[in-house]
Design an enzyme around this catalytic site. Structure first.
Site, short mmCIF file in Angstrom:
data_model
loop_
_atom_site.label_atom_id
_atom_site.label_comp_id
_atom_site.label_asym_id
_atom_site.label_seq_id
_atom_site.Cartn_x
_atom_site.Cartn_y
_atom_site.Cartn_z
N GLU A 95 0.89 -1.18 0.00
CA GLU A 95 0.00 0.00 0.00
C GLU A 95 0.91 1.21 0.00
OE1 GLU A 95 -1.47 3.25 1.39
OE2 GLU A 95 -2.08 2.12 3.17
N CYS A 137 -1.84 8.84 3.54
CA CYS A 137 -1.77 8.34 2.17
C CYS A 137 -3.03 8.68 1.37
CB CYS A 137 -1.53 6.83 2.16
SG CYS A 137 -2.76 5.88 3.10
#
Length: 483
Positions: free
Chosen positions: A251, A285
């Protein structure tokens, strides 16, 4: 100052050569944490300890694994104040961000605990008479988890929770940006009674990271790798994992677009945009890095956004006026400032200016960004939001997809069918309609596409990531063979 050692085989250990490193508080320059600087031998020892613990942990009944994970969740909640104290000093984030981190991380443990009885298989019809064919999921062994400093309790807990629920043991390579917080996670899991060696934590000096990471991935007992962090480092992790034939879940970075269509509720869109762009100084993120707004409503939207942003102040998390905290370092502030200043030099407007002092950067809006600017493509990972004005849904989708990243996104429109149609065309692993790009829940499939990585965290979605699917047959009657 907080002092931490390695957690290996249930023991609190110094580095084998006694070296340490320090993490400096970005708000005041004082030493926040002194941590053990692991050697390659320490990395090996952590994996060896996890491998030794694997037979016992993997053989526990699902209900017993559930009981221990639930105890860990309760203990994590009980130690919220400790996480806040250590974390605020290490990263300069606000106390409420750490409180949210602990709450969600504890819920991730609870969600993982609920999954221990959901790791099932299937009976598969066989063409062979008297043959019972089964697909069974089994724990794979030692799982290596690597997580960054920006969501310092959520991300490392996510790296460990489902691997543990699936019956694996784990090694957490702590971030050098918050070694105290990551070590505390390991202590919570150990103190909850998971067992010696079930969870191991390796802290290391920044300059040792490349060698430590490769050594951990290369260890024969490591069967799975998961990494959350930058795309640059993710590529390195992927290369090492491929070299040693280790499946990896990645990720990585993001540059989340929020699309404001011409029929959107502008007030709701402004609230979601400001939160998504500036909360935790944009160091998430999923942070909203780009707002793509229909030209018909752009001026009104930007005016409202400017007014909202003026109410949000960054600064020392201990200050009563601070809402956003600080960036993780002075270097990070200078890097983000350089991106903004280049965009301004190339013609972008800065309606609120660009104000940086030390590690503190005030929320910044960059209106009129173009592909000629680095800020158009590079992830800023700071409190910076770019504005692009477009004509129609097709152009909005094209601009949204004009990025190597594809993690989170959002669409605002009063017409849900229209918004859903747009959402389906956006190249991202996650899309929220009439909500912020920053949104996480323990049970959701979380991950991206393109340069934002591959694989999915989150309860059922990650069972396949952390188990081996085996085909087993039972022959119950005579079998005919051609020779």
């Amino acid at each position: 100052m907080h002092e931490v050692n390695l957690l290996i085989g249930g023991e609190d250990r110094t580095a084998s050569d006694a070296r340490t490193f320090v993490r400096v508080n970005p708000s005041n320059g004082e030493i926040a944490t002194r941590a053990a600087a692991a050697t390659l031998a320490d990395a090996d020892a952590a994996v060896d300890a996890a491998a030794k613990a694997f037979p016992v942990w993997s053989a526990l009944t699902p209900t017993e694994r559930r009981r221990r994970l639930l105890a860990a969740a309760d203990l994590m909640d009980a130690r919220t104040d400790q996480f806040v104290d250590i974390g605020v000093a290490e990263t300069g984030a606000m106390a409420n961000w750490y409180g949210f981190n602990v709450m969600l991380a504890a819920n991730m443990l609870r969600e993982a605990a609920a999954m221990t009885t959901q790791i099932d298989g299937a009976l598969i019809p066989s063409d062979v008479p008297g043959n019972i064919a089964m697909a069974l999921r089994q724990p794979c062994g030692v799982v290596l988890g690597m997580a960054p400093w920006n969501a310092p309790v959520i991300l490392p807990t996510r790296a460990l929770a489902m691997p543990l629920a699936c019956g694996n043991t784990v090694v957490l390579k702590a971030s050098e940006g918050c070694p105290g917080v990551h070590r505390l996670i390991g202590q919570v899991l150990h103190d909850a009674g998971l067992g010696d060696g079930v969870v191991n934590v390796v802290t290391h000096a920044p300059q040792d990271a490349p060698a430590i990471v490769e050594r951990l991935i290369a260890h024969p007992a490591v069967k799975r790798v998961n990494f959350t962090g930058s795309t640059r480092v993710g590529r390195i992790v992927a290369e090492h994992s491929a070299r040693y034939l280790k499946p990896a879940l990645l990720e990585l970075g993001g540059k989340a677009p929020l699309l404001v269509l011409d029929d959107a509720d502008l007030d709701a869109a402004v609230e979601a945009t400001a939160f998504g762009a500036f909360f935790n100084q944009g160091q998430i993120c999923m942070s909203t890095e780009r707002v793509i707004v229909a030209r018909q409503v752009a001026d009104t939207f930007v005016d409202k956004l400017i007014a909202k942003t003026r109410t949000l102040k960054a600064g020392d998390p201990a200050a009563s006026t601070s809402v956003l905290g600080t960036l993780e370092s002075v270097g990070a502030a200078q890097r983000v400032k350089a991106l903004v200043e280049e965009a301004h030099a190339l013609g972008a407007a800065l309606p609120l200016g660009c104000k940086v002092e030390g590690a503190v950067m005030q929320p910044t809006i960059v209106d009129g960004v173009t592909p000629a600017m680095r800020l158009y493509r590079d992830e800023s990972f700071g409190p910076v939001l770019t504005v692009e004005r477009v004509d129609g849904d097709d152009e909005a989708v094209r601009v949204a997809n004009d990025s190597e990243f594809g993690l989170s996104s959002a669409v605002f429109s009063r017409d849900i069918a229209r918004a859903l149609s747009v959402a389906k065309r956006i190249e991202s692993g996650i899309c929220h309609i009439n909500g912020s790009t920053v949104h996480d829940e323990a049970q959701m499939p979380f991950g991206g596409v393109k340069a934002s990585g591959y694989g999915r965290f989150g309860s059922k979605a990650s069972i396949a990531e952390f188990t081996d699917l085996r085909w087993i047959t039972i022959q119950t009657g005579p079998r005919h063979y051609p020779i």
